[in-house]
Design an enzyme around this catalytic site. Structure first.
Site, PDB file in Angstrom:
ATOM      1  N   CYS A  27     -24.619  82.839  61.762  1.00 49.22           N
ATOM      2  CA  CYS A  27     -25.277  82.138  62.965  1.00 49.22           C
ATOM      3  C   CYS A  27     -27.081  82.016  62.271  1.00 49.22           C
ATOM      4  CB  CYS A  27     -25.498  82.780  64.080  1.00 49.22           C
ATOM      5  SG  CYS A  27     -26.892  82.073  65.347  1.00 49.22           S
ATOM      6  N   ASP A  67     -35.288  90.665  78.093  1.00 50.75           N
ATOM      7  CA  ASP A  67     -34.506  90.564  76.747  1.00 50.75           C
ATOM      8  C   ASP A  67     -34.439  91.795  76.215  1.00 50.75           C
ATOM      9  OD1 ASP A  67     -33.100  89.183  74.956  1.00 50.75           O
ATOM     10  OD2 ASP A  67     -34.888  88.327  73.745  1.00 50.75           O
TER      11      ASP A  67
HETATM   12  S1  SF4 Z   1     -25.948  78.647  63.708  1.00 47.47           S
HETATM   13 FE1  SF4 Z   1     -24.733  77.585  65.153  1.00 47.47          FE
HETATM   14  S2  SF4 Z   1     -24.455  79.286  66.734  1.00 47.47           S
HETATM   15 FE2  SF4 Z   1     -26.106  79.694  65.644  1.00 47.47          FE
HETATM   16  S3  SF4 Z   1     -28.017  78.762  66.865  1.00 47.47           S
HETATM   17 FE3  SF4 Z   1     -27.378  77.512  65.039  1.00 47.47          FE
HETATM   18  S4  SF4 Z   1     -25.866  75.976  66.216  1.00 47.47           S
HETATM   19 FE4  SF4 Z   1     -26.247  77.877  67.579  1.00 47.47          FE
END
Ligand code: SF4
Ligand code: SF4
Length: 321
Positions: free
Chosen positions: A214, A131
């Site tokens: 995100c 990673d």
């Molecule tokens: S915010 Fe959306 S893209 Fe990011 S981890 Fe959560 S579901 Fe996935």
């Protein structure tokens, strides 16, 4: 060495499985197929404040720069699926962070695999990457046959789903290559529809995650305050977010797919005891140190942990009014 004179990799694969990996494949140390898409993702600003990703580009372009003389890339997958503790007072902790830091777990296993290689192929060299090393693991995971790219940008194995970590062992041994993985989401859009912040977007015909919106990025990588519109949509997530994997049909158990979404057998990933949201919102430095020692959640600093918890408490209060 031509492809038909490369060395048999079955012994290596057996050893990888014996060490606890659930997936293993081999590919050549070529230029990553999605390098241009990755550059476009960065140039659009989708990486947010993760400036180091751009700095790593020269090494990411050529995996041989990580191990001169590398002839093969061994890619392994380690299942981390388990049940997330849930409840109104509980912080949402993504499955990857529930137990011991996966970097440590995978590195330890890859080091053992490297030692096995050194005994089996005297004079060979290897380098383990987990990673944090500048290598495009998912690209090589696909080339090595471990899975294909879902619209949520994660590697999906048709039989197992996506709850697996990737690790890479570069080696100077010329091992037999596996076939790249093929597959696709078809007409499914569940992760795109379910993403609380609309972070999965189409960029130049390819689905990408805009890190700036995100929740995973916001809770882990983003050090500043979180914009209120995004903060309101955090839905309890305090370290990472699993929504786009939770909704994926490839992670749903099915009688015809016995390996899909099976629980991890790795004892190091056993879930730790996590404090309540209120306790996290008032976490002392000492308590944070103890809580995150040996955990991947340590990347979330004490102030970010408090911030994330407070946002989720505010959200819970607002929605219960
Ligand atoms: S915010 Fe959306 S893209 Fe990011 S981890 Fe959560 S579901 Fe996935
Ligand atoms: S939820 Fe559907 S669209 Fe998203 S990655 Fe899984 S199969 Fe693909």
């Amino acid at each position: 060495m031509s492809s038909d004179t490369r060395l048999d990799s079955s012994g290596l694969k057996s050893e990888a499985m014996r060490l606890g990996f659930s997936l293993v494949g081999v590919c050549a140390p070529t230029s990553p197929p999605h390098l241009d898409a990755y550059k476009a993702w960065i140039s659009k600003g989708f990486a947010g404040s993760m400036d180091y990703l751009e700095r790593h580009l020269p090494m990411k372009s050529d995996p041989r720069s990580l191990l001169p003389g590398a002839s093969s890339i061994v890619v392994v997958g380690l299942n981390y699926n388990q049940t997330r503790p849930e409840g109104p007072e509980r912080p949402g902790i993504a499955k990857y962070a529930l137990g011991r830091d996966y970097h440590k777990v995978i590195r330890s296993k890859l080091t053992k695999l490297g030692r096995w290689m050194a005994l089996e192929f005297p004079g060979s060299q290897s380098r383990a990457c987990v990673d944090s090393a500048p290598i495009m693991e998912r690209d090589f995971g696909q080339l090595a046959g471990l899975g294909w790219f879902g619209k949520n940008t994660l590697l999906i194995n048709s039989e197992r789903g996506s709850w697996f970590f990737l690790g890479v062992l570069l080696t100077t041994v010329e091992l037999a290559l596996d076939e790249p993985s093929e597959g696709g989401c078809g007409t499914c859009n569940r992760c795109i529809d379910a993403c609380p912040t609309g972070a999965i977007v189409n960029l130049d015909g390819r689905w990408q995650v805009d890190a700036r919106s995100c929740i995973s990025y916001l809770t882990i990588e983003h050090a500043d305050s979180i914009e209120s519109d995004l903060a309101r949509r955090m839905n309890g997530w305090t370290v990472g977010c699993d929504v786009c994997q939770d909704v994926c049909p490839f992670n749903t158990p099915r009688a015809t797919q016995p390996l899909r979404a099976t629980p991890t057998q790795e004892p190091d990933f056993n879930v730790r005891s996590w404090p309540s949201l209120i306790e996290l919102a008032n976490l002392s430095e000492g308590a944070w140190d103890e809580l995150t020692r040996g955990s991947a959640a340590r990347r979330v600093g004490v102030e970010q942990m408090r911030r994330n918890a407070r946002i989720n408490i505010e959200n819970a209060t607002r929605f219960s009014d």
